[in-house]
Design an enzyme around this catalytic site. Structure first.
Site, PDB file in Angstrom:
ATOM      1  N   GLY A 112      56.684 -14.769 -51.211  1.00  0.00           N
ATOM      2  CA  GLY A 112      56.243 -13.806 -52.125  1.00  0.00           C
ATOM      3  C   GLY A 112      56.126 -12.478 -51.335  1.00  0.00           C
ATOM      4  N   SER A 114      53.453 -12.423 -48.687  1.00  0.00           N
ATOM      5  CA  SER A 114      54.163 -13.125 -47.152  1.00  0.00           C
ATOM      6  C   SER A 114      55.150 -12.171 -46.571  1.00  0.00           C
ATOM      7  CB  SER A 114      54.573 -14.291 -47.774  1.00  0.00           C
ATOM      8  OG  SER A 114      53.616 -15.111 -48.562  1.00  0.00           O
ATOM      9  N   SER A 154      59.115 -17.528 -55.252  1.00  0.00           N
ATOM     10  CA  SER A 154      58.046 -17.258 -56.268  1.00  0.00           C
ATOM     11  C   SER A 154      58.440 -17.570 -57.555  1.00  0.00           C
ATOM     12  CB  SER A 154      57.587 -15.848 -55.971  1.00  0.00           C
ATOM     13  OG  SER A 154      56.527 -15.730 -57.160  1.00  0.00           O
ATOM     14  N   ASP A 201      57.169 -16.369 -60.168  1.00  0.00           N
ATOM     15  CA  ASP A 201      56.768 -15.191 -60.907  1.00  0.00           C
ATOM     16  C   ASP A 201      57.908 -14.214 -61.152  1.00  0.00           C
ATOM     17  OD1 ASP A 201      53.933 -16.221 -60.667  1.00  0.00           O
ATOM     18  OD2 ASP A 201      53.584 -14.670 -59.143  1.00  0.00           O
TER      19      ASP A 201
HETATM   20  O1  F6P Z   1      52.258 -16.528 -57.345  1.00  0.00           O
HETATM   21  C1  F6P Z   1      52.585 -17.867 -57.985  1.00  0.00           C
HETATM   22  C2  F6P Z   1      51.288 -18.106 -58.583  1.00  0.00           C
HETATM   23  O2  F6P Z   1      51.311 -19.551 -59.394  1.00  0.00           O
HETATM   24  C3  F6P Z   1      50.966 -17.088 -60.002  1.00  0.00           C
HETATM   25  O3  F6P Z   1      51.947 -17.270 -61.044  1.00  0.00           O
HETATM   26  C4  F6P Z   1      49.536 -17.449 -60.076  1.00  0.00           C
HETATM   27  O4  F6P Z   1      48.835 -16.442 -60.700  1.00  0.00           O
HETATM   28  C5  F6P Z   1      49.142 -17.899 -58.754  1.00  0.00           C
HETATM   29  O5  F6P Z   1      50.135 -18.227 -58.062  1.00  0.00           O
HETATM   30  C6  F6P Z   1      48.204 -19.200 -58.770  1.00  0.00           C
HETATM   31  O6  F6P Z   1      47.867 -19.360 -57.472  1.00  0.00           O
HETATM   32  P1  F6P Z   1      47.028 -20.451 -56.732  1.00  0.00           P
HETATM   33  O7  F6P Z   1      48.106 -21.563 -56.676  1.00  0.00           O
HETATM   34  O8  F6P Z   1      46.458 -19.989 -55.626  1.00  0.00           O
HETATM   35  O9  F6P Z   1      46.123 -20.947 -57.755  1.00  0.00           O
END
Ligand code: F6P
Length: 367
Positions: free
Chosen positions: A104, A107, A150, A152
């Site tokens: 993302g 990174s 990502s 997102d």
């Molecule tokens: O950036 C990807 C993501 O899945 C986001 O949508 C979410 O807010 C976050 O990572 C969750 O992070 P983690 O896996 O560290 O809980």
């Protein structure tokens, strides 16, 4: 031989494995020597077994699998300059001069920072006798190419990030599954979807599942008005014959005063004002799991090939690059431009300049 290393960093996303496979195999076909770095920046720092030279067969089975086989990890030490110097030392010892990072925006920014400090690190390592003069000359530059992995879809300058399509497919599948139980009980479902500060997943899931109402960070509703607007919209849907209500909430959703909009608050409003039996479902990490869609395999494969080409074409003057896709064409752009535009969206939201945020985001996903 030009040595290129690939790593995955940040949250995993479906299609990262396909990207790694593509980089390795295209690199081999183009006469380069590919390396895998395990566990992202942590592996870069630790070196040794964590950075491995690979061949064609080492990435067999990568194309169709979700997650990232070479793993990803958060690395506090990489945030310190001394930590980054260790990373430089590991790359120089192996003679790796190009780094392809699938991750993302955070990174990719980290990699660009490493590059900006590169010459300073090389000088220090030479002065302290950690590397030889010959190594310093051979490794005088580091090329960085990013591929955006990502779910997102939150990076500006690209229409799609690797993983977004699979996550969206998973959300649709899960919401479809909720519909049958919702119908049986004539219930309202408030569903939270991931996306961090970006509403792409929620917006597109709302379109694809026929949601009745949507909350996304880029278009915050007025603090004391959304309750009434939402209720009348849900009532309208019911008045034309629907016996369920579906409300999608992006995890980063906020109101016009930047207060978070939480599923439980939405549920409370529905129950209080409409009396519908309401349930909350947080989809969570299931959205990041499972196999990549055809699109993520395709996107990651094409972008991996492009990333290797970018490494081959790079000169010491080339800026760090990011591979994207715009209007169905694979693109190569300066990484910093993409990061700058992405940061700008967040800044405009913080300044409550929502129309500008929406306009900037439109360059990526809303028309
Ligand atoms: O950036 C990807 C993501 O899945 C986001 O949508 C979410 O807010 C976050 O990572 C969750 O992070 P983690 O896996 O560290 O809980």
């Amino acid at each position: 031989k030009l040595k290129v290393a690939v790593m995955t960093s940040g949250g995993d996303s479906q299609g990262m494995n396909a990207g790694v496979r593509s980089v390795v195999r295209v690199a081999l076909s183009r006469g380069l020597e590919p390396y895998l770095i395990y566990e992202g920046y942590k592996g870069l720092l630790c070196g040794g077994e964590m950075i491995k030279k690979v061949e064609w067969d080492d990435v067999s089975g990568f194309l169709t699998s979700g997650g990232t086989f070479i793993k990803t990890a958060r690395c506090q030490e990489f945030r310190e300059i001394e930590g980054r110097r260790k990373a430089v030392l590991n790359l120089v010892r192996l003679g790796i001069t190009s780094l392809i990072i699938i991750g993302g925006d955070g990174s990719l920014t980290g990699a660009d920072m490493l590059r900006a400090e590169w010459k300073e690190h090389i000088n220090t390592l030479k002065e302290t006798g950690s590397i030889t003069e010959a190594q310093a000359i051979y490794n005088k530059n580091l090329m960085i190419v990013g591929m955006v992995g990502s779910i997102d879809n939150d990076l500006a300058s690209t229409d799609m990030t690797i993983g977004a399509s699979s996550a969206l497919a998973r959300i649709c599948e899960s919401v479809d599954a909720l519909q049958s139980t919702a119908t049986s009980h004539s219930r309202a479902f408030v569903v939270e979807v991931m996306g961090r500060h970006c509403g792409w997943l929620a917006l597109n899931a709302a379109i694809c599942t026929g949601a009745d109402y949507l909350f996304i960070p880029e278009d915050p509703p007025t603090t004391n008005e959304w309750q009434k607007k939402m209720c009348s919209s849900l009532e309208n849907s019911r008045s034309v014959g629907k016996n369920t209500s579906l409300i999608l909430v992006a995890e980063g959703a906020i109101d016009s005063n930047l207060n978070p909009i939480r599923c439980e608050d939405v549920k409370g409003v529905i129950e209080k004002h409409l009396g519908y039996d309401t349930r909350v479902t947080i989809l969570g990490h299931v959205q990041r799991g499972g196999k990549p869609t055809f699109y993520d395999r395709y996107l990651a494969t094409l972008q991996g090939a492009e990333a290797v080409e970018a490494v081959i074409q790079a000169t010491p003057e080339s800026p760090s690059l990011v591979i994207g896709i715009l209007e169905n064409k694979i693109t190569t752009q300066p990484l910093q431009d993409a990061i700058k535009l992405t940061t700008q969206v967040a800044d405009e939201i913080q300044r409550k300049n929502f129309s500008m945020a929406l306009k900037l985001r439109a360059t990526t996903f809303i028309n």
